[in-house]
Design a protein around this motif. Structure first.
Motif, PDB file in Angstrom:
ATOM      1  N   PRO A 221      -1.806   4.756   2.664  1.00 26.89           N
ATOM      2  CA  PRO A 221      -0.950   3.601   2.955  1.00 26.89           C
ATOM      3  C   PRO A 221      -1.059   3.138   4.402  1.00 26.89           C
ATOM      4  O   PRO A 221      -1.328   3.923   5.309  1.00 26.89           O
ATOM      5  CB  PRO A 221       0.452   4.126   2.652  1.00 26.89           C
ATOM      6  N   VAL A 222      -0.845   1.844   4.585  1.00 27.75           N
ATOM      7  CA  VAL A 222      -0.743   1.277   5.928  1.00 27.75           C
ATOM      8  C   VAL A 222       0.597   1.717   6.505  1.00 27.75           C
ATOM      9  O   VAL A 222       1.654   1.466   5.920  1.00 27.75           O
ATOM     10  CB  VAL A 222      -0.841  -0.261   5.881  1.00 27.75           C
TER      11      VAL A 222
ATOM     12  N   TRP B 157      -9.918  -0.271   8.603  1.00 29.06           N
ATOM     13  CA  TRP B 157      -9.070   0.592   7.794  1.00 29.06           C
ATOM     14  C   TRP B 157      -8.215   1.464   8.725  1.00 29.06           C
ATOM     15  O   TRP B 157      -8.565   1.679   9.885  1.00 29.06           O
ATOM     16  CB  TRP B 157      -9.924   1.471   6.875  1.00 29.06           C
ATOM     17  N   PRO B 158      -7.083   2.010   8.246  1.00 31.31           N
ATOM     18  CA  PRO B 158      -6.243   2.868   9.081  1.00 31.31           C
ATOM     19  C   PRO B 158      -6.960   4.161   9.447  1.00 31.31           C
ATOM     20  O   PRO B 158      -7.608   4.787   8.602  1.00 31.31           O
ATOM     21  CB  PRO B 158      -5.029   3.159   8.187  1.00 31.31           C
TER      22      PRO B 158
ATOM     23  N   THR C 266       0.817  -1.222   0.000  1.00 31.46           N
ATOM     24  CA  THR C 266       0.000   0.000   0.000  1.00 31.46           C
ATOM     25  C   THR C 266       0.845   1.264   0.000  1.00 31.46           C
ATOM     26  O   THR C 266       0.305   2.377   0.052  1.00 31.46           O
ATOM     27  CB  THR C 266      -0.930   0.032   1.227  1.00 31.46           C
ATOM     28  N   SER C 267       2.160   1.128  -0.086  1.00 31.34           N
ATOM     29  CA  SER C 267       3.051   2.282   0.095  1.00 31.34           C
ATOM     30  C   SER C 267       2.854   3.373  -0.943  1.00 31.34           C
ATOM     31  O   SER C 267       3.126   4.543  -0.679  1.00 31.34           O
ATOM     32  CB  SER C 267       4.517   1.830   0.110  1.00 31.34           C
ATOM     33  N   TYR C 268       2.359   3.018  -2.126  1.00 33.95           N
ATOM     34  CA  TYR C 268       2.137   4.019  -3.178  1.00 33.95           C
ATOM     35  C   TYR C 268       0.669   4.395  -3.313  1.00 33.95           C
ATOM     36  O   TYR C 268       0.276   5.045  -4.280  1.00 33.95           O
ATOM     37  CB  TYR C 268       2.682   3.511  -4.509  1.00 33.95           C
TER      38      TYR C 268
ATOM     39  N   ILE D 156     -12.001   0.667  -1.896  1.00 33.28           N
ATOM     40  CA  ILE D 156     -10.574   0.466  -2.119  1.00 33.28           C
ATOM     41  C   ILE D 156      -9.836   1.791  -1.962  1.00 33.28           C
ATOM     42  O   ILE D 156     -10.258   2.812  -2.518  1.00 33.28           O
ATOM     43  CB  ILE D 156     -10.327  -0.124  -3.520  1.00 33.28           C
ATOM     44  N   ASP D 157      -8.751   1.783  -1.200  1.00 33.46           N
ATOM     45  CA  ASP D 157      -7.906   2.962  -0.969  1.00 33.46           C
ATOM     46  C   ASP D 157      -8.725   4.141  -0.427  1.00 33.46           C
ATOM     47  O   ASP D 157      -8.514   5.288  -0.800  1.00 33.46           O
ATOM     48  CB  ASP D 157      -7.176   3.356  -2.252  1.00 33.46           C
ATOM     49  N   THR D 158      -9.658   3.825   0.446  1.00 35.22           N
ATOM     50  CA  THR D 158     -10.523   4.834   1.060  1.00 35.22           C
ATOM     51  C   THR D 158     -10.550   4.587   2.558  1.00 35.22           C
ATOM     52  O   THR D 158     -11.011   3.545   2.996  1.00 35.22           O
ATOM     53  CB  THR D 158     -11.948   4.749   0.489  1.00 35.22           C
ATOM     54  N   SER D 159     -10.051   5.521   3.331  1.00 38.83           N
ATOM     55  CA  SER D 159      -9.976   5.336   4.779  1.00 38.83           C
ATOM     56  C   SER D 159     -10.507   6.575   5.493  1.00 38.83           C
ATOM     57  O   SER D 159      -9.739   7.479   5.845  1.00 38.83           O
ATOM     58  CB  SER D 159      -8.525   5.060   5.198  1.00 38.83           C
ATOM     59  N   PRO D 160     -11.818   6.664   5.717  1.00 40.65           N
ATOM     60  CA  PRO D 160     -12.366   7.832   6.412  1.00 40.65           C
ATOM     61  C   PRO D 160     -11.800   7.938   7.826  1.00 40.65           C
ATOM     62  O   PRO D 160     -11.790   6.959   8.570  1.00 40.65           O
ATOM     63  CB  PRO D 160     -13.872   7.556   6.429  1.00 40.65           C
TER      64      PRO D 160
END
Length: 202
Positions: A27-28, A47-48, A21-23, A65-69
């Protein structure tokens, strides 16, 4: 039970998840993971989340996907009603997403409505999304906005209190994208589907 399932999925290979997830946009990161999983801040979220953000009703929240409220500081994500946030949508700092208001005649009761945010949206800093709102794909919410009604057609910039359309976005110029590794927060797509079926009410 939810926390146990999350631990099962990512205690064993945290470094792999951090790398894959670094890019991504959310990212985590070890520090965020440590605050959630070890110190217990927002431990139920899959999610983070930043330790200064708050979430309630995780079972009613679908984070795409790639969504962390709440990834950014100071957010309040209220899952009394259902919240659906589409893939690759981003939530800035100090954003509130609210699914229930108090009844004006009896404040012990809530009036509950869902919130839907489409794909590739961007909710600016200090904004508030109120119950019953639906935002279509590629909606940009200007900083400090209070969104009281739906803009389900998407492809627009909204701003103000109450928010209104200030600019239409050219659909042909919008660039949908996908990450090489697709994660719903800490969980890859396969793990998330298993988790969703067992534990989410969305």
């Amino acid at each position: 039970m939810i926390s146990k399932l999350i631990k099962k999925f990512f205690f064993k290979d945290l470094s792999k998840r951090m790398l894959e997830t670094s890019y991504s946009q959310t990212p985590v990161k070890f520090k965020m993971w440590f605050y959630q999983r070890v110190l217990g801040f927002n431990k139920e979220a899959y999610w983070p989340m930043h330790f200064t953000s708050i979430v309630t009703g995780v079972k009613n929240i679908y984070a795409g996907i790639d969504t962390s409220p709440g990834y950014m500081p100071g957010c309040y994500i209220q899952g009394i009603g259902k919240i659906y946030i589409g893939d690759y949508s981003q939530i800035s700092s100090n954003v509130g997403i609210i699914t229930a208001n108090h009844n004006i005649y009896d404040t012990r009761k809530h009036e509950v409505k869902s919130v839907i945010i489409g794909k590739y949206c961007w909710v600016g800093m200090n904004s508030m999304i109120l119950p019953g709102v639906e935002l279509g794909d590629f909606t940009i919410v200007g900083a400090g906005s209070v969104v009281t009604k739906s803009f389900s057609e998407g492809y627009c910039i909204i701003a103000g209190n109450p928010a209104k359309v200030i600019k239409k976005i050219d659909k042909e110029k919008c660039k949908p994208f996908k990450n090489n590794y697709e994660y719903h927060g800490y969980l890859n797509t396969h793990e998330f589907n298993e988790y969703k079926d067992k534990y989410l009410n969305v």
